[in-house]
Design a protein around this motif. Structure first.
Motif, short mmCIF file in Angstrom:
data_model
loop_
_atom_site.label_atom_id
_atom_site.label_comp_id
_atom_site.label_asym_id
_atom_site.label_seq_id
_atom_site.Cartn_x
_atom_site.Cartn_y
_atom_site.Cartn_z
N GLN A 52 0.84 -1.20 0.00
CA GLN A 52 0.00 0.00 0.00
C GLN A 52 0.87 1.25 0.00
O GLN A 52 0.61 2.20 -0.73
CB GLN A 52 -0.93 -0.01 1.22
CG GLN A 52 -1.89 1.15 1.24
CD GLN A 52 -2.78 1.13 2.47
OE1 GLN A 52 -2.59 0.35 3.39
NE2 GLN A 52 -3.77 2.02 2.48
N TRP A 53 1.93 1.29 0.81
CA TRP A 53 2.84 2.44 0.86
C TRP A 53 3.49 2.64 -0.51
O TRP A 53 3.62 3.77 -0.98
CB TRP A 53 3.90 2.23 1.93
CG TRP A 53 4.79 3.42 2.09
CD1 TRP A 53 4.63 4.46 2.96
CD2 TRP A 53 5.99 3.73 1.34
NE1 TRP A 53 5.63 5.38 2.81
CE2 TRP A 53 6.49 4.95 1.82
CE3 TRP A 53 6.66 3.08 0.33
CZ2 TRP A 53 7.63 5.53 1.31
CZ3 TRP A 53 7.81 3.66 -0.18
CH2 TRP A 53 8.28 4.88 0.32
N SER A 54 3.90 1.56 -1.16
CA SER A 54 4.53 1.67 -2.48
C SER A 54 3.55 2.24 -3.51
O SER A 54 3.94 3.03 -4.36
CB SER A 54 5.02 0.30 -2.95
OG SER A 54 6.04 -0.17 -2.11
N GLY A 55 2.30 1.85 -3.42
CA GLY A 55 1.28 2.39 -4.33
C GLY A 55 1.09 3.89 -4.13
O GLY A 55 1.01 4.65 -5.10
N TYR A 56 1.04 4.32 -2.89
CA TYR A 56 0.90 5.74 -2.59
C TYR A 56 2.13 6.52 -3.07
O TYR A 56 2.01 7.60 -3.63
CB TYR A 56 0.72 5.96 -1.09
CG TYR A 56 -0.70 5.77 -0.60
CD1 TYR A 56 -1.29 6.70 0.24
CD2 TYR A 56 -1.45 4.67 -0.96
CE1 TYR A 56 -2.57 6.53 0.71
CE2 TYR A 56 -2.74 4.49 -0.50
CZ TYR A 56 -3.30 5.42 0.33
OH TYR A 56 -4.58 5.25 0.78
N SER A 57 3.31 5.97 -2.83
CA SER A 57 4.54 6.64 -3.24
C SER A 57 4.61 6.78 -4.76
O SER A 57 5.01 7.82 -5.28
CB SER A 57 5.76 5.88 -2.72
OG SER A 57 6.95 6.50 -3.12
N VAL A 114 -4.87 6.52 -6.54
CA VAL A 114 -4.96 5.17 -5.97
C VAL A 114 -6.43 4.82 -5.86
O VAL A 114 -7.28 5.71 -5.75
CB VAL A 114 -4.27 5.07 -4.59
CG1 VAL A 114 -2.78 5.20 -4.72
CG2 VAL A 114 -4.79 6.10 -3.62
N PRO A 115 -6.78 3.55 -5.92
CA PRO A 115 -8.20 3.18 -5.85
C PRO A 115 -8.84 3.64 -4.54
O PRO A 115 -8.26 3.49 -3.47
CB PRO A 115 -8.17 1.65 -5.92
CG PRO A 115 -6.85 1.31 -6.49
CD PRO A 115 -5.91 2.39 -6.10
N TYR A 116 -10.02 4.20 -4.66
CA TYR A 116 -10.78 4.61 -3.48
C TYR A 116 -12.26 4.54 -3.80
O TYR A 116 -12.65 4.45 -4.96
CB TYR A 116 -10.38 6.03 -3.03
CG TYR A 116 -10.74 7.12 -4.00
CD1 TYR A 116 -11.97 7.76 -3.94
CD2 TYR A 116 -9.85 7.52 -4.98
CE1 TYR A 116 -12.30 8.76 -4.83
CE2 TYR A 116 -10.17 8.52 -5.88
CZ TYR A 116 -11.39 9.14 -5.80
OH TYR A 116 -11.72 10.12 -6.68
N SER A 117 -13.06 4.56 -2.77
CA SER A 117 -14.50 4.59 -2.95
C SER A 117 -15.08 5.64 -2.00
O SER A 117 -14.62 5.80 -0.88
CB SER A 117 -15.12 3.22 -2.67
OG SER A 117 -14.90 2.86 -1.33
N SER A 118 -16.05 6.34 -2.46
CA SER A 118 -16.76 7.42 -1.74
C SER A 118 -15.80 8.44 -1.16
O SER A 118 -15.20 9.20 -1.89
CB SER A 118 -17.73 6.85 -0.71
OG SER A 118 -17.04 6.26 0.36
N THR A 119 -15.59 8.48 0.14
CA THR A 119 -14.83 9.57 0.76
C THR A 119 -13.46 9.16 1.29
O THR A 119 -12.85 9.92 2.03
CB THR A 119 -15.63 10.16 1.94
OG1 THR A 119 -15.84 9.12 2.90
CG2 THR A 119 -16.95 10.72 1.48
N ASN A 120 -12.94 8.00 0.94
CA ASN A 120 -11.65 7.60 1.50
C ASN A 120 -10.48 7.92 0.56
O ASN A 120 -9.52 7.17 0.47
CB ASN A 120 -11.64 6.12 1.86
CG ASN A 120 -11.73 5.23 0.65
OD1 ASN A 120 -12.10 5.66 -0.42
ND2 ASN A 120 -11.38 3.97 0.83
N PHE A 121 -10.53 9.04 -0.12
CA PHE A 121 -9.44 9.44 -1.01
C PHE A 121 -8.32 10.10 -0.21
O PHE A 121 -8.50 10.51 0.92
CB PHE A 121 -9.94 10.38 -2.11
CG PHE A 121 -10.66 11.59 -1.59
CD1 PHE A 121 -9.97 12.73 -1.24
CD2 PHE A 121 -12.04 11.59 -1.46
CE1 PHE A 121 -10.62 13.84 -0.75
CE2 PHE A 121 -12.71 12.70 -0.98
CZ PHE A 121 -11.99 13.82 -0.62
#
Length: 178
Positions: A52-57, A114-121
């Motif tokens: 997950q950290w690598s995806g965000y980076s 990165v993939p998100y749904s509704s308000t978790n961006f």
């Protein structure tokens, strides 16, 4: 007459102690299995967090590169009769120009890809600096130094940590009149 620790089974004798595991053996083997499975589960959770950290980076790096490419796509031609400098025509909040250091600064915000749904961006902030530099101290040889710092949050064990991805480049003038 049979001995006390042996049974008579007709044709031969079998030791009573060889019939099964002791309680100590069962407890120790259960503890070993628990430690091994605990390590496997911990490794699995850690690898998931690292992915997950690598995806965000990677998303933050992509965002920084996009802003850098936007700056590089602008025309900068100081050799024209009316000098053109579109490197600083970026959509930034709180833009400022320091004439003594010839530095243009500002920031922008964007959602990480990165993939998100509704308000978790996840929102990242790009801090942009464009600075005019004279090569070797000669005033007629100019370059622009463009730096983008993308700051993004990451939730790790109930702590919101901030990380920074930085990209920079030097831009030479277009000199379209030559």
């Amino acid at each position: 007459m049979p001995r006390a620790d042996r049974r008579w089974l007709g044709k031969g004798t079998v030791s009573v102690r060889a019939a099964g595991f002791t309680l100590i053996e069962v407890v120790i083997s259960t503890a070993i299995v628990a430690v091994v499975f605990g390590g496997v589960i911990t490794s699995y959770v850690q690898s998931g967090m690292r992915v997950q950290w690598s995806g965000y980076s990677l998303a933050a790096q992509s965002l920084a590169t996009a802003v850098l490419e936007q700056a590089k796509s602008g025309v900068w031609d100081p050799a024209q009769a009316v000098p053109i400098n579109n490197l600083t025509n970026l959509n930034l909040r709180s833009p400022s120009y320091n004439s003594s250091t010839k530095t243009y600064t500002g920031y922008s915000t964007a959602i990480l890809d990165v993939p998100y749904s509704s308000t978790n961006f996840t929102v990242a902030t790009n801090f942009v600096t464009v600075q005019l530099i004279y090569v070797s101290g000669v005033t007629n040889v100019q370059m622009q130094f463009v730096r983008v710092d993308t700051v993004w949050p990451f939730q790790l064990r109930q702590a919101n940590l901030f990380f920074t991805n930085t990209v920079c480049t030097m831009v030479a003038p277009d000199n379209r009149s030559m």
